[in-house]
Design a protein around this motif. Structure first.
Motif, short mmCIF file in Angstrom:
data_model
loop_
_atom_site.label_atom_id
_atom_site.label_comp_id
_atom_site.label_asym_id
_atom_site.label_seq_id
_atom_site.Cartn_x
_atom_site.Cartn_y
_atom_site.Cartn_z
N TYR A 41 -7.08 -4.33 -5.88
CA TYR A 41 -6.93 -4.25 -7.34
C TYR A 41 -8.12 -4.91 -8.03
CZ TYR A 41 -6.14 -6.05 -11.92
OH TYR A 41 -6.33 -6.39 -13.23
N GLU A 42 -8.50 -6.09 -7.57
CA GLU A 42 -9.62 -6.81 -8.20
C GLU A 42 -10.90 -5.98 -8.16
OE1 GLU A 42 -8.78 -11.53 -7.82
OE2 GLU A 42 -9.51 -10.55 -6.00
N LEU A 43 -11.04 -5.17 -7.10
CA LEU A 43 -12.25 -4.36 -6.96
C LEU A 43 -12.17 -3.09 -7.78
CD1 LEU A 43 -14.90 -4.48 -5.27
CD2 LEU A 43 -13.76 -2.99 -3.62
N THR A 44 -11.01 -2.44 -7.77
CA THR A 44 -10.89 -1.12 -8.41
C THR A 44 -10.23 -1.17 -9.79
OG1 THR A 44 -8.70 -0.68 -7.45
CG2 THR A 44 -10.64 -0.08 -6.13
N ARG A 45 -9.51 -2.27 -10.07
CA ARG A 45 -8.74 -2.44 -11.31
C ARG A 45 -7.67 -1.35 -11.48
NH1 ARG A 45 -9.19 -7.64 -12.23
NH2 ARG A 45 -11.34 -8.32 -12.17
N ASN A 46 -7.18 -0.84 -10.36
CA ASN A 46 -6.06 0.11 -10.38
C ASN A 46 -4.76 -0.69 -10.48
OD1 ASN A 46 -4.03 1.95 -9.93
ND2 ASN A 46 -4.90 2.79 -8.05
N PRO A 47 -4.08 -0.65 -11.62
CA PRO A 47 -2.89 -1.50 -11.81
C PRO A 47 -1.73 -1.17 -10.87
CG PRO A 47 -3.15 0.04 -13.66
CD PRO A 47 -4.38 0.14 -12.83
N ASP A 48 -1.71 0.03 -10.28
CA ASP A 48 -0.63 0.39 -9.35
C ASP A 48 -0.63 -0.51 -8.12
OD1 ASP A 48 0.10 2.42 -11.07
OD2 ASP A 48 -1.06 3.95 -10.00
N LEU A 49 -1.81 -1.03 -7.79
CA LEU A 49 -1.93 -1.85 -6.57
C LEU A 49 -1.28 -3.22 -6.73
CD1 LEU A 49 -5.65 -0.98 -5.78
CD2 LEU A 49 -3.65 -0.17 -4.53
N VAL A 50 -1.15 -3.67 -7.98
CA VAL A 50 -0.57 -4.99 -8.21
C VAL A 50 0.88 -5.04 -7.74
CG1 VAL A 50 -0.01 -6.71 -9.98
CG2 VAL A 50 -2.15 -5.41 -10.13
N GLN A 51 1.61 -3.98 -8.03
CA GLN A 51 3.02 -3.92 -7.62
C GLN A 51 3.15 -3.96 -6.10
OE1 GLN A 51 5.17 -0.64 -9.30
NE2 GLN A 51 7.12 -1.21 -8.39
N GLU A 52 2.26 -3.25 -5.39
CA GLU A 52 2.27 -3.27 -3.93
C GLU A 52 1.96 -4.66 -3.40
OE1 GLU A 52 3.02 -1.03 -1.46
OE2 GLU A 52 3.91 0.07 -3.13
N ALA A 53 0.98 -5.32 -4.02
CA ALA A 53 0.62 -6.68 -3.61
C ALA A 53 1.81 -7.62 -3.74
CB ALA A 53 -0.56 -7.18 -4.44
N GLN A 54 2.47 -7.54 -4.89
CA GLN A 54 3.60 -8.43 -5.14
C GLN A 54 4.77 -8.12 -4.22
OE1 GLN A 54 4.61 -8.44 -9.27
NE2 GLN A 54 5.38 -10.53 -9.21
N ARG A 55 5.02 -6.84 -3.98
CA ARG A 55 6.17 -6.44 -3.14
C ARG A 55 6.02 -6.97 -1.71
NH1 ARG A 55 7.30 -2.45 0.35
NH2 ARG A 55 5.28 -1.42 0.05
N ASN A 56 4.82 -6.88 -1.16
CA ASN A 56 4.61 -7.34 0.21
C ASN A 56 4.66 -8.85 0.32
OD1 ASN A 56 3.96 -5.02 2.22
ND2 ASN A 56 2.91 -4.43 0.32
N CYS A 57 4.15 -9.55 -0.69
CA CYS A 57 4.25 -11.01 -0.68
C CYS A 57 5.72 -11.45 -0.76
CB CYS A 57 3.47 -11.61 -1.85
SG CYS A 57 1.72 -11.83 -1.47
N GLN A 58 6.48 -10.76 -1.58
CA GLN A 58 7.90 -11.08 -1.69
C GLN A 58 8.62 -10.85 -0.35
OE1 GLN A 58 9.32 -12.64 -3.99
NE2 GLN A 58 8.34 -12.24 -5.94
N GLN A 59 8.23 -9.81 0.37
CA GLN A 59 8.82 -9.56 1.68
C GLN A 59 8.46 -10.68 2.66
OE1 GLN A 59 11.03 -7.50 2.63
NE2 GLN A 59 10.96 -7.83 4.85
N ALA A 60 7.24 -11.15 2.60
CA ALA A 60 6.83 -12.27 3.45
C ALA A 60 7.67 -13.50 3.17
CB ALA A 60 5.34 -12.58 3.25
N ILE A 61 7.92 -13.77 1.89
CA ILE A 61 8.73 -14.93 1.51
C ILE A 61 10.18 -14.74 1.94
CG2 ILE A 61 9.71 -16.10 -0.51
CD1 ILE A 61 6.95 -15.93 -1.78
N LYS A 62 10.67 -13.51 1.86
CA LYS A 62 12.04 -13.22 2.30
C LYS A 62 12.19 -13.52 3.79
CE LYS A 62 15.44 -9.44 2.46
NZ LYS A 62 15.68 -8.01 2.15
N LEU A 63 11.15 -13.21 4.56
CA LEU A 63 11.19 -13.47 6.00
C LEU A 63 11.02 -14.95 6.31
CD1 LEU A 63 9.02 -10.45 7.19
CD2 LEU A 63 11.46 -10.81 7.69
#
Length: 602
Positions: A264-286
């Motif tokens: 996201y920081e490189l491309t500024r595609n806002p759709d990537l932010v949701q993916e980043a957050q979702r995977n981090c949340q999964q890591a925390i869930k585990l």
């Protein structure tokens, strides 16, 4: 000769028989002493931990009590591109694990992998100069015939000599404990004793699958060069393979979240932010007790302008590791974004107290002081950065900015030029271009901005600066609008992710005003002031928008607040678009009033 012992002289007068018995006793005691000494030496030779303790007592280790350590890139012998990625991933995870050891070893601190990556350091000498370390880990990685061989060397970065080394081998895939064994070997070389609780901490969040672990390490390695989109795409693919092999691999989910955020920081595609957050949340869930995961999630939340959520994540990380300097530093930055300035400054100072030579914390405290109008304190911080890390381009770039604001143009120029002699970088090109711009050397200014953009820096500020230079070059008249529109587009994309970035709002307002879009310009600076009413950069931009909107009274009123927060007259004098304002009677009266107050306070 030397005087003889009086008792020895008396003993010589004893009868021969008695003297003989004494000699036998001495021989017996001597033999017994030698036997005991041999046993002791044998014990220490066969017991490495006891050997290290003895060497520490005798001062023979060569290991400094205060350990400032950096893990440098490994030399890759043989293999292919995946070997390089695996090597880089090992360096990153080893650094992370050593950082976890830090919390039980107050005399040690590790240079974060992100800092080492940003600095481009690859030798002990440069690491000492640029990062202020006294120890470095170097080594090599060799993959051949289903075998991995890792050699690690501990180097004294001051004396430039090797202190110790270790060799770790693995057959077939790199097992999940490979990086744990590497961390244990480094701890041994540093004379650190790993307690059972620390060993458990090092293994947390990992995997029992060798295949998943190797995918994970390669992904971490590719993330080291996250400025290249192909690396990010490959890293995402590898992390996805890792979680397919092991759906409970928390660290792999965290890596996937970070990779999406970097993209996201490189491309500024806002759709990537949701993916980043979702995977981090999964890591925390585990596993919600992983410090790196909490820090990554906090960085993402802060990048989105969710400062309270970021603060919560960093506090969670600190509840798990109270001396984690990276978490403390990120917490300070989040406090600043939230507008909790007292808490931000206190946390910066706490971080520096914990690690007095932690240049990143000192640098960010300087940024805090700068944007809050405390220019002299900012200068002091950045001078300290260049003293601790004389090859650090950020210290010189920031010193150049504060000198420029203070009207010390020659000093500013020297700082930017010094930065460029260390390493070509977009910030120095842009800042040097701004000096040329204010000297009315517009063609040279444009060349500097173009050089910054050519380095791949898709930065709204540089594009806006390029538009400013083109305004005064007739041959580039057709390109003025394109430059400003690019700046506006890039600023808007960033605001979609972080709508609470005050400086971004105020800069966007300036670009709108320069393209005669006055209504949106006024809207943007109003938002900026509401978010950060005491930010000197925001106030300067707001005054400029008012001037371009032909609202002179509001412009001068805003500059009054700007000066009250230690904004400089030199910055106003340098801005060509303030030319008419500087001749306004109300502005000159304001300057007279300010000087009168300054003289009275002396």
């Amino acid at each position: 000769g030397a005087l003889r012992d009086p008792q020895g002289a008396r003993a010589a007068t004893k009868p021969e028989k008695s003297n003989g018995r004494r000699l036998s006793r001495r021989a017996f005691l001597t033999a017994l002493s030698l036997l005991l000494l041999s046993g002791i030496l044998g014990f220490f030779a066969l017991n490495p931990r006891a050997n290290s303790a003895l060497r520490r007592v005798l001062g023979l280790t060569g290991i400094p009590q205060i350990k400032h350590l950096a893990v440098l890139p490994l030399l890759v012998i043989g293999g292919d591109g995946s070997s390089q990625a695996l090597s880089d991933g090992l360096v990153e995870t080893l650094t992370s694990k050593l950082t976890q050891i830090e919390q039980s070893e107050r005399s040690m601190w590790i240079v974060p992998a992100s800092e080492l990556r940003a600095s481009g350091i690859d030798s002990p000498g440069r690491a000492r100069k640029a990062l202020g370390v006294n120890l470095v880990i170097t080594g090599s990685l060799q993959q051949s015939n289903n075998m991995v061989r890792l050699i690690l060397n501990l180097i004294d970065a001051t004396a430039m000599r090797q202190l110790r080394s270790a060799v770790i081998t693995e057959t077939n895939n790199v097992g999940a404990d490979f990086q744990d064994r590497a961390a244990a070997e480094v701890a041994r070389m540093l004379d650190l004793e790993l307690k059972p609780a620390t060993r458990s901490l090092l293994a947390a969040g990992g995997t029992s699958s060798p295949e998943a672990n190797e995918f994970y390490l390669q992904g971490r390695g590719l993330l080291q060069r996250y400025e290249q989109q192909e690396n990010l795409d490959a890293a995402i693919d590898l992390f996805q393979k890792a979680v397919q092999e092991d759906a409970d691999f928390a660290l792999a989910f965290a890596g996937l979240g970070e990779a999406y955020w970097r993209k996201y920081e490189l491309t500024r595609n806002p759709d990537l932010v949701q993916e980043a957050q979702r995977n981090c949340q999964q890591a925390i869930k585990l596993n919600g007790n992983l410090v790196p995961v909490q820090i990554t999630l906090g960085i993402i939340e802060r990048g989105k302008g969710n400062y309270q959520e970021a603060i919560d994540s960093f506090k969670k990380a600190l509840s798990l590791d109270s001396v984690n300097s990276e978490a403390l530093l990120e917490l300070a930055i989040a406090y600043e974004g939230k507008g909790k300035l007292a808490e931000a400054e206190a946390t910066y100072l706490q971080t520096i107290k914990l690690k007095p030579n932690y240049w990143a914390a000192i640098n960010n405290l300087g940024i805090f002081y700068f944007f809050n109008g405390r220019l002299q304190e900012a200068e002091t911080m950045w001078r300290q950065v260049t003293k601790i890390t004389p090859d650090n381009i950020r210290g010189y770039n920031n010193l150049g900015v504060v000198y420029q604001y203070q009207g010390k143009i020659d000093l500013a120029r020297q700082m930017f030029e010094k930065s460029l002699t260390i390493r070509a970088n977009a910030d120095a090109y842009s800042n040097l271009g701004t000096i040329y711009f204010f000297e009315k050397r517009y063609r040279e200014a444009a060349a500097m901005y173009e050089a910054g953009i050519a380095m791949g820096r898709n930065d709204y500020l540089i594009w806006g600066n390029l538009g400013d230079a083109y305004r005064y070059l007739p041959e580039f008249k057709a390109q003025i609008h394109k430059a400003y529109q690019t700046a506006i587009k890039l600023a808007h994309e960033q605001l979609q992710v972080n709508p609470r970035d005050a400086h971004l709002h105020s800069s966007l307002g300036v670009y709108y005003a320069k393209t005669d879009q006055i209504i949106p310009a006024l809207d943007e600076v109003a938002r900026a002031v509401k978010i950060a009413e005491n930010n000197v950069s925001v106030l300067f931009n707001t005054a400029l928008v008012y001037e371009l909107a032909k609202m002179r009274e509001q412009a001068i009123s805003t500059l009054k607040r700007y000066f009250a927060l230690s904004g400089t007259e030199q910055a106003v004098d340098q801005e060509p678009l303030f030319l008419n304002l500087r001749h306004d009677h109300n502005y000159t009266s304001l300057l007279i009033e300010i000087k009168k107050v300054q003289n009275q306070s002396k």
